[in-house]
Design an enzyme around this catalytic site. Sequence first.
Site, PDB file in Angstrom:
ATOM      1  N   GLU A   1      17.420  12.974 -18.732  1.00 19.23           N
ATOM      2  CA  GLU A   1      17.487  11.595 -18.618  1.00 19.23           C
ATOM      3  C   GLU A   1      18.565  10.944 -18.770  1.00 19.23           C
ATOM      4  OE1 GLU A   1      14.380  10.044 -21.287  1.00 19.23           O
ATOM      5  OE2 GLU A   1      12.736  11.102 -20.468  1.00 19.23           O
TER       6      GLU A   1
ATOM      7  N   LYS B   1      15.634  18.279 -14.746  1.00 18.77           N
ATOM      8  CA  LYS B   1      15.886  17.050 -14.790  1.00 18.77           C
ATOM      9  C   LYS B   1      16.188  16.551 -16.259  1.00 18.77           C
ATOM     10  CE  LYS B   1      12.186  13.962 -14.873  1.00 18.77           C
ATOM     11  NZ  LYS B   1      12.347  13.123 -16.294  1.00 18.77           N
TER      12      LYS B   1
ATOM     13  N   ASP C   1      11.449  19.376 -16.884  1.00 20.74           N
ATOM     14  CA  ASP C   1      12.311  18.440 -17.490  1.00 20.74           C
ATOM     15  C   ASP C   1      12.751  19.210 -18.933  1.00 20.74           C
ATOM     16  OD1 ASP C   1      12.461  15.606 -17.542  1.00 20.74           O
ATOM     17  OD2 ASP C   1      10.474  15.393 -18.099  1.00 20.74           O
TER      18      ASP C   1
ATOM     19  N   GLU D   1      12.415   4.720 -13.086  1.00 21.34           N
ATOM     20  CA  GLU D   1      11.151   4.491 -13.690  1.00 21.34           C
ATOM     21  C   GLU D   1      11.199   2.954 -14.241  1.00 21.34           C
ATOM     22  OE1 GLU D   1       9.937   7.548 -16.672  1.00 21.34           O
ATOM     23  OE2 GLU D   1       8.340   6.075 -17.376  1.00 21.34           O
TER      24      GLU D   1
ATOM     25  N   ASP E   1       8.117  16.169 -19.435  1.00 24.38           N
ATOM     26  CA  ASP E   1       8.167  16.278 -21.156  1.00 24.38           C
ATOM     27  C   ASP E   1       7.120  15.213 -21.544  1.00 24.38           C
ATOM     28  OD1 ASP E   1       9.515  13.937 -20.550  1.00 24.38           O
ATOM     29  OD2 ASP E   1      10.964  14.324 -22.156  1.00 24.38           O
ATOM     30  N   SER E   2       6.397  14.679 -20.731  1.00 20.77           N
ATOM     31  CA  SER E   2       5.073  13.973 -21.068  1.00 20.77           C
ATOM     32  C   SER E   2       4.187  14.842 -21.640  1.00 20.77           C
ATOM     33  CB  SER E   2       4.579  13.343 -19.716  1.00 20.77           C
ATOM     34  OG  SER E   2       4.615  14.028 -18.654  1.00 20.77           O
TER      35      SER E   2
HETATM   36  O1  KIV Z   1       7.845  13.511 -18.198  1.00 23.56           O
HETATM   37  C1  KIV Z   1       7.476  12.828 -17.114  1.00 23.56           C
HETATM   38  O2  KIV Z   1       6.098  12.828 -16.905  1.00 23.56           O
HETATM   39  C2  KIV Z   1       8.426  12.086 -16.497  1.00 23.56           C
HETATM   40  C3  KIV Z   1       7.755  11.313 -15.257  1.00 23.56           C
HETATM   41  C4  KIV Z   1       7.348   9.911 -15.949  1.00 23.56           C
HETATM   42  C5  KIV Z   1       8.815  11.007 -14.158  1.00 23.56           C
HETATM   43  O3  KIV Z   1       9.719  12.189 -16.805  1.00 23.56           O
END
Ligand code: KIV
Length: 298
Positions: free
Chosen positions: A119, A117, A87, A186, A48-49
């Site tokens: 969090e 994924k 994510d 992280e 989600d980055s």
């Molecule tokens: O969204 C992302 O890029 C991440 C990484 C920082 C692991 O969760």
Amino acid sequence: MPDISKLRVNDLSDMARSRTRIAMVTAYDASSARLADRAGVDVILVGDSAAMTVLGHESTIPVTLDEMLMFTRAVTRVVQHAFVVADMPFGSYQPGEDEALRNAIRFVKEAGADAVKLEGAGRTLTRIGSILDAGIPVMGHVGLLPQSAALGEGYKARGRTAADARRILEEARALERAGCFALVLEAIPAAVAAHISDALKIPTIGIGAGPSCDGQVLVWHDLLGLTPGHVPRFVKPYADLKTTIAGALEAYVGDVRSGSFPAAEHTYAMPDAELARFESQLAENSRREEFRTPLREP
Ligand code: KIV
């Protein structure tokens, strides 16, 4: 010859067991995913980055489920070998177990992800449980959690006191017990990440968590030197594509202005006889037009 056999959860566990470190990188589109896949990356995270790197937001919070599904589809369309993790964006799993499960199913069914994924631990554990019950592999994420960081906790490293390190270790254990197949650690001290990696059977993938993890992950733009402004200390840029791309674009603008692009080799030709025919038809048409145009009144 690139390895085009598709990686599975068990392959990642085997890699960790045999101490073959897992290389993971984020990607959000087909051309990046193809490059990562063919370069031998083991896990592609559609992170989600993307909210920040691709969509230009200040944090990961605003990216929507539909946007993440679109990025994931673009990646899975071209990946042959890497394991693809999507994510789950903010808001797609917090409301409850049913919604988390419904949205996780969309990532697998509509976008072709191999896993999702989420969090954190705490309330996330029940969401993870319901997703796992449906047979969808889940990657956990502890330490600095970008979604919570944006909502007030801030982006500082975590686990720098004994109590906080202990808390993160307990969360990691809870996520393993819940059934996660791997964990992202992280921005935590290397020593804490080493203890967590020792304590768990599942692979740990570090980002700012030192060398003792079973694998490493970097954000695409950080790895390739495309990030504008501040880059976290744990990033090692492997290229300076920002400079390379800016130079290429400036050269293109210069060539267009000067007329040196396109040159003859970038241009289509046609047989001389066809060109002559075309031009004589144009001349004939314009003679007829002249004939048809009424003379103006004096
Ligand atoms: O969204 C992302 O890029 C991440 C990484 C920082 C692991 O969760």
